[in-house]
Scaffold this active site. Structure first.
Site, short mmCIF file in Angstrom:
data_model
loop_
_atom_site.label_atom_id
_atom_site.label_comp_id
_atom_site.label_asym_id
_atom_site.label_seq_id
_atom_site.Cartn_x
_atom_site.Cartn_y
_atom_site.Cartn_z
N GLU A 187 9.96 -13.45 -20.14
CA GLU A 187 10.13 -13.88 -21.60
C GLU A 187 11.35 -14.68 -20.98
O GLU A 187 11.23 -15.66 -19.72
CB GLU A 187 11.67 -12.57 -21.02
CG GLU A 187 11.06 -11.09 -21.38
CD GLU A 187 11.57 -9.81 -20.79
OE1 GLU A 187 12.12 -9.06 -21.40
OE2 GLU A 187 12.46 -10.36 -19.36
N CYS B 274 16.32 -21.02 -21.88
CA CYS B 274 15.98 -20.67 -20.88
C CYS B 274 14.91 -20.23 -20.22
O CYS B 274 14.39 -19.61 -21.30
CB CYS B 274 16.96 -19.08 -20.55
SG CYS B 274 16.69 -18.19 -19.42
N CYS C 1 8.32 -12.46 -9.27
CA CYS C 1 8.80 -13.84 -8.78
C CYS C 1 8.53 -13.29 -7.12
O CYS C 1 8.64 -11.87 -6.93
CB CYS C 1 10.40 -13.72 -8.70
SG CYS C 1 10.74 -14.50 -7.43
N CYS D 89 14.50 -10.91 -4.30
CA CYS D 89 16.18 -10.75 -4.43
C CYS D 89 16.63 -9.63 -4.61
O CYS D 89 16.14 -8.69 -6.26
CB CYS D 89 16.50 -11.47 -5.08
SG CYS D 89 16.32 -13.79 -4.47
N CYS E 78 18.24 -8.25 -9.21
CA CYS E 78 17.42 -9.48 -10.14
C CYS E 78 15.86 -8.42 -10.21
O CYS E 78 15.06 -8.39 -9.46
CB CYS E 78 16.81 -10.47 -9.58
SG CYS E 78 15.51 -11.48 -10.74
N CYS F 78 21.26 -13.17 -17.03
CA CYS F 78 20.70 -13.77 -16.03
C CYS F 78 20.44 -12.54 -15.04
O CYS F 78 21.27 -11.64 -14.52
CB CYS F 78 21.68 -14.32 -15.71
SG CYS F 78 22.07 -16.03 -15.48
FE1 SF4 Z 1 12.85 -14.72 -8.28
FE2 SF4 Z 1 14.92 -12.80 -9.04
FE3 SF4 Z 1 15.57 -14.04 -6.18
FE4 SF4 Z 1 15.26 -16.05 -9.05
S1 SF4 Z 1 16.92 -14.39 -7.80
S2 SF4 Z 1 14.55 -16.46 -6.81
S3 SF4 Z 1 13.53 -15.01 -10.06
S4 SF4 Z 1 13.69 -12.76 -7.52
#
Ligand code: SF4
Length: 334
Positions: free
Chosen positions: A81, A95, A102, A106, A109, A327
């Site tokens: 995306e 963006c 990833c 986190c 996220c 975000c």
């Molecule tokens: Fe990865 Fe999301 Fe953490 Fe960024 S915020 S490092 S994209 S898991």
């Protein structure tokens, strides 16, 4: 789009052809070689056959039309995306994603929840910007700013991110000024030091989101491998080398990191940043998990507490929640 393939095909042509082809892509913003009328018909047909430049994507627009999200289909079937944010002052910020998924997981996220598939190639990063540059030509507008805040941790794909930036910044590319390009990171070890040595004046945003190690590790598991003490050492090195103002991002999560005590603790932590070339950007959390956004009064009180400690604070307006383009909400789904 495959720029290496393009170079190989044009190797048999006079030297200026490659320059013409690049101009057609980055300045002409063509999406089909048939539009490159400065190239011969035969060459255009060959390029369309062997090196097509169309980008397959689905588009979703927010109700207020200020955010548009594109779900780009990659050649191997994976999807990423990218988001276009239209600002009232005429800026158009793109963006971009740097990875498919990833690995850092986190907890706040959506990308982190989908796991890691692979790094994006240089071309796949550049294509996201090209996609929006082409889209904006219909409104006689252009991409003015670029942020690496999409899917993925840019410092885990450092070489490809930097090569893509160099292409986008190049005078024969999209000519995006380095000062209009920002990289957002959670502070992967070594990344800040590498960036500090780059000759480009890029902007850096550091996702902090907590006032102590224990709290940060609860939402950013990577913090267990790289403590705040190490992170601040890297920040200080980066600031000494670049003298560029750092943005510290702080997600406001209700009942988790938004109390007056945590604001005080954050202020004490930030006093370790030397030189103090930074400001804090408070971001209302966009829910993708069990966490909830802090209420406005709490954000206001937190902001005031930091200001009382002489810390510069801004607050980020959230775009595109209704299309999951805000975000931390990007997860490669339509
Ligand atoms: Fe990865 Fe999301 Fe953490 Fe960024 S915020 S490092 S994209 S898991």
């Amino acid at each position: 789009m495959n720029l290496e393939k393009l170079e190989n095909i044009l190797r048999a042509e006079p030297g200026f052809r490659l320059k013409q082809a690049r101009r057609a892509i980055y300045i002409g913003l063509i999406d089909d070689w048939r539009q490159a009328t400065n190239l011969s018909l035969v060459l255009r047909d060959n390029l369309n056959q062997d090196c097509p430049i169309g980008i397959e994507a689905e588009i979703f627009s927010s109700r207020d039309k200020n955010s548009v999200k594109a779900l780009i289909h990659l050649a191997d079937g994976l999807k990423i995306e990218t988001v276009l944010l239209r600002h009232a002052d005429g800026r158009n910020t793109v963006c971009v994603s740097s990875q498919v998924g990833c690995p850092l997981g986190c907890l706040f996220c959506a990308t982190g929840k989908m796991g890691f598939k692979r790094n994006l190639t240089v071309n796949e990063i550049v294509e996201q910007v090209l996609f929006w540059a082409r889209h904006l030509t219909k409104e006689k507008a252009r991409v003015t700013n670029l942020v690496f805040m999409g899917m993925g941790e840019p410092f885990l794909n450092y070489a490809n991110v930097m090569d893509a930036i160099k292409i986008l910044n190049d005078k024969d590319g999209l000519k995006l000024g380095a000062r209009h390009i920002s990289i957002s990171t959670i502070g992967v070890s070594g990344g800040l030091k590498k960036l500090a040595k780059e000759k480009m004046q890029l902007n850096l945003a550091l996702s902090l989101h907590a006032s102590n190690d224990e709290l940060r590790a609860k939402i950013i598991p990577y913090n267990r491998a790289n403590s705040l003490k190490n992170l601040i050492k890297d920040i200080n090195y980066y600031l000494e080398q670049t003298s560029r103002r750092l943005m510290i991002e702080y997600l406001m999560i209700d009942g988790f990191n938004d109390s007056p005590e945590q604001a005080r603790e954050l202020a004490v932590l930030l006093k370790n940043i030397d030189p103090p070339l930074f400001f804090v950007n408070l971001i209302a959390y966009n829910p993708v998990s069990e966490f909830k956004p802090s209420p406005t009064q709490k954000i206001f009180a937190f902001k005031k507490m930091l200001r009382d400690q002489k810390i510069d604070v801004t607050e980020r307006y959230s775009f595109g929640q209704d299309i999951k383009a805000a975000c931390g909400q990007l997860a490669g789904k339509s």
